[in-house]
Design a protein around this motif. Structure first.
Motif, short mmCIF file in Angstrom:
data_model
loop_
_atom_site.label_atom_id
_atom_site.label_comp_id
_atom_site.label_asym_id
_atom_site.label_seq_id
_atom_site.Cartn_x
_atom_site.Cartn_y
_atom_site.Cartn_z
N PHE A 191 0.84 -1.20 0.00
CA PHE A 191 0.00 0.00 0.00
C PHE A 191 0.88 1.26 0.00
N THR A 192 1.90 1.23 0.85
CA THR A 192 2.82 2.38 0.97
C THR A 192 3.56 2.62 -0.34
N ALA A 193 4.05 1.53 -0.95
CA ALA A 193 4.78 1.65 -2.22
C ALA A 193 3.89 2.21 -3.32
N ALA A 194 2.57 1.99 -3.18
CA ALA A 194 1.61 2.50 -4.17
C ALA A 194 1.15 3.93 -3.84
N GLY A 195 1.77 4.53 -2.80
CA GLY A 195 1.46 5.91 -2.43
C GLY A 195 0.17 6.07 -1.64
N LYS A 196 -0.31 4.97 -1.05
CA LYS A 196 -1.57 5.03 -0.28
C LYS A 196 -1.30 5.39 1.19
N VAL A 197 -2.28 6.06 1.81
CA VAL A 197 -2.13 6.54 3.19
C VAL A 197 -3.00 5.72 4.14
N ALA A 198 -2.38 5.23 5.23
CA ALA A 198 -3.10 4.44 6.24
C ALA A 198 -4.19 5.27 6.88
N GLY A 199 -5.35 4.67 7.08
CA GLY A 199 -6.47 5.36 7.72
C GLY A 199 -7.32 6.16 6.76
N LYS A 200 -6.78 6.40 5.56
CA LYS A 200 -7.51 7.19 4.55
C LYS A 200 -7.79 6.32 3.31
N ASP A 201 -6.72 5.85 2.66
CA ASP A 201 -6.88 5.04 1.45
C ASP A 201 -7.05 3.55 1.76
N PHE A 202 -6.58 3.14 2.92
CA PHE A 202 -6.74 1.74 3.33
C PHE A 202 -6.85 1.68 4.85
N LEU A 203 -7.51 0.62 5.32
CA LEU A 203 -7.69 0.43 6.76
C LEU A 203 -7.02 -0.87 7.19
N CYS A 204 -6.45 -0.86 8.38
CA CYS A 204 -5.89 -2.08 8.96
C CYS A 204 -6.63 -2.34 10.27
N VAL A 205 -7.29 -3.46 10.35
CA VAL A 205 -8.01 -3.82 11.59
C VAL A 205 -7.65 -5.25 11.94
N PRO A 206 -7.70 -5.62 13.23
CA PRO A 206 -7.43 -7.02 13.57
C PRO A 206 -8.44 -7.92 12.85
N ALA A 207 -8.00 -9.09 12.44
CA ALA A 207 -8.92 -10.05 11.81
C ALA A 207 -10.11 -10.24 12.75
N PRO A 208 -11.31 -10.44 12.21
CA PRO A 208 -12.51 -10.52 13.05
C PRO A 208 -12.36 -11.43 14.27
N GLY A 209 -12.65 -10.85 15.44
CA GLY A 209 -12.60 -11.60 16.70
C GLY A 209 -11.23 -11.72 17.34
#
Length: 417
Positions: free
Chosen positions: A273-291
């Motif tokens: 994501f970073t190499a593609a110029g994307k910003v965490a929290g805006k262009d992509f989200l990271c959340v713990p796998a469900p549960g």
């Protein structure tokens, strides 16, 4: 006559200089499988740092995100009696190579760099064989992440899932919107990555430890394991028909490009994501796998040093280990790779929200017993057991095998010696 003497002197001087250069140019050969965008960028930085210290870097890169191809190449080289100077290996594999008496002692670098004080014990224990350092940790990856394209969620009218039930609601909505709900690559290590996050989400960290670290037969044949496979079977229905053999970074690209909504993958995906110029929290989200919010499956990349005879190369190995553990390299490598530094004392200033959450969650889960080694990524059990278990999971993912049969085969695979 004077001219001839001058020419002879010049040739002699040039020859001496060439000889001196060849004596001082120490070459190290490094076997690794960091070949995708963010990873390749990271290893290029290490190469640059080593060359600034007068050490020539000979790259031995073997493609394949799970490292199986690199392991095969390494075995062939060691059997042939010509191991590389250093190789990317980890977890129980370090102990297995240690038993073969082919790893070099790098205690001198560890003592000088005060590694015991700057590494969590769970990390330093993995880097030692019989109490001596034989490998340098590069990072700590969290495996139990779910990566999400928020635009896809908005388009589908879905919300960020925190439980498995919410995950299936979101997946249904994404599928209805005509997009792929779950980006995945049908390779055994990727199947195992999804499986362990599902097992963790369904059963919690205590069940995970009993089943996938201790290989306890009662846990492996329990109703909780049956539910794990039932859940995995449901997830399968959201994976597109072209997933077979797809590399993990191409699955990540589907999320980046908005072709898919979610991906179960470790935080090396963030490097893409970073190499593609994307910003965490805006262009992509990271959340713990469900549960799995109160758990953290770790995968530690490390560079093990192999026994070499040349004293100059032995010295270069210590230089490599010291460079790997330097705050400068730990920062730049992990910023590129998507992981977090293995050592303490690295500034958080340049790290994004996903990395800071990972650092905080690692500390928190460590305190409550939720910090567990990744089975899928060679941190929990030996290679033979991991291979046998991964084969069962891959078979389940690629056939109509029932959950009941999968549980029976998994329990049998765990007995592999």
């Amino acid at each position: 006559m004077k001219l001839q003497h001058l020419i002879k002197s010049m040739f002699a001087a040039t020859a001496l200089m060439s000889a001196a250069a060849s004596v001082h140019a120490v070459e190290i050969e490094v076997l690794h499988y960091w070949t995708s965008g963010g990873e390749a960028k990271s290893i290029a930085e290490l190469k640059k740092m080593m060359e600034a210290k007068g050490v020539t870097w000979k790259d031995f890169a073997v493609a394949g995100g799970g490292g199986e191809n690199a392991t095969t190449a390494l075995k062939a080289r060691v059997i042939a009696g010509s191991p590389p100077t250093a190789a990317q290996i980890k977890g129980p594999s370090i102990q297995e190579w240690g038993k073969e008496n082919v790893l070099a002692n790098i205690d001198a670098a560890a003592a000088e760099g005060k590694w015991d004080a700057s590494l969590p014990k769970v990390v330093s224990d993995v880097m030692k064989y019989k109490g001596h350092y034989v490998a340098a940790p590069v990072n700590v990856h969290r495996v139990n992440w779910l990566w999400i394209n928020p635009e896809v969620l908005t388009k589908a009218g879905a919300k960020v899932p925190t439980t498995m039930d919410e995950f299936f609601v979101a997946a249904d909505l994404i599928k209805k919107a005509g997009l792929v709900a779950v980006a995945h690559g049908g390779q055994p290590w990727q199947d195992a990555t999804v499986f362990e996050s599902v097992a963790l989400g369904v059963g919690g960290s205590d069940f995970y430890k009993k089943a996938l670290v201790n290989l306890d037969q009662t846990a492996l044949t329990s109703p909780t394991m049956l539910k794990t496979f039932d859940t995995l079977a449901h997830i399968k229905t959201y994976i597109d028909k072209d997933a077979a053999g797809r590399d993990w970074n191409l699955a990540t690209a589907m999320v980046i490009n908005g072709k898919a909504g979610m991906q179960f993958m470790g935080d090396w995906a963030k490097g893409e994501f970073t190499a593609a110029g994307k910003v965490a929290g805006k262009d992509f989200l990271c959340v713990p796998a469900p549960g799995t919010a109160k758990s953290f499956t770790f995968n530690i990349d490390s560079m093990a040093m192999f026994t070499v005879k040349d004293p100059a190369v032995q010295k270069a190995q210590l230089t490599l280990a010291t460079t790997i553990m330097s705050p400068e390299f730990q920062e730049v490598f992990n910023l590129n790779k998507g992981s977090i530094p293995a050592r303490a004392g690295v500034s958080r200033a340049k790290f994004d929200s996903c990395a800071i959450k990972s650092m905080d969650d690692m500390d928190a889960t460590n305190k409550i017993g939720g910090l567990v080694p990744s089975m899928a990524h060679g941190m929990a059990i030996n290679a033979a057991q991991q291979g046998a278990i991964s084969d069962v999971i891959a078979k389940f993912m690629n056939s109509t095998m029932s959950s009941k049969d999968a549980v029976a085969e998994l329990a049998k695979a765990a007995k592999t010696k």
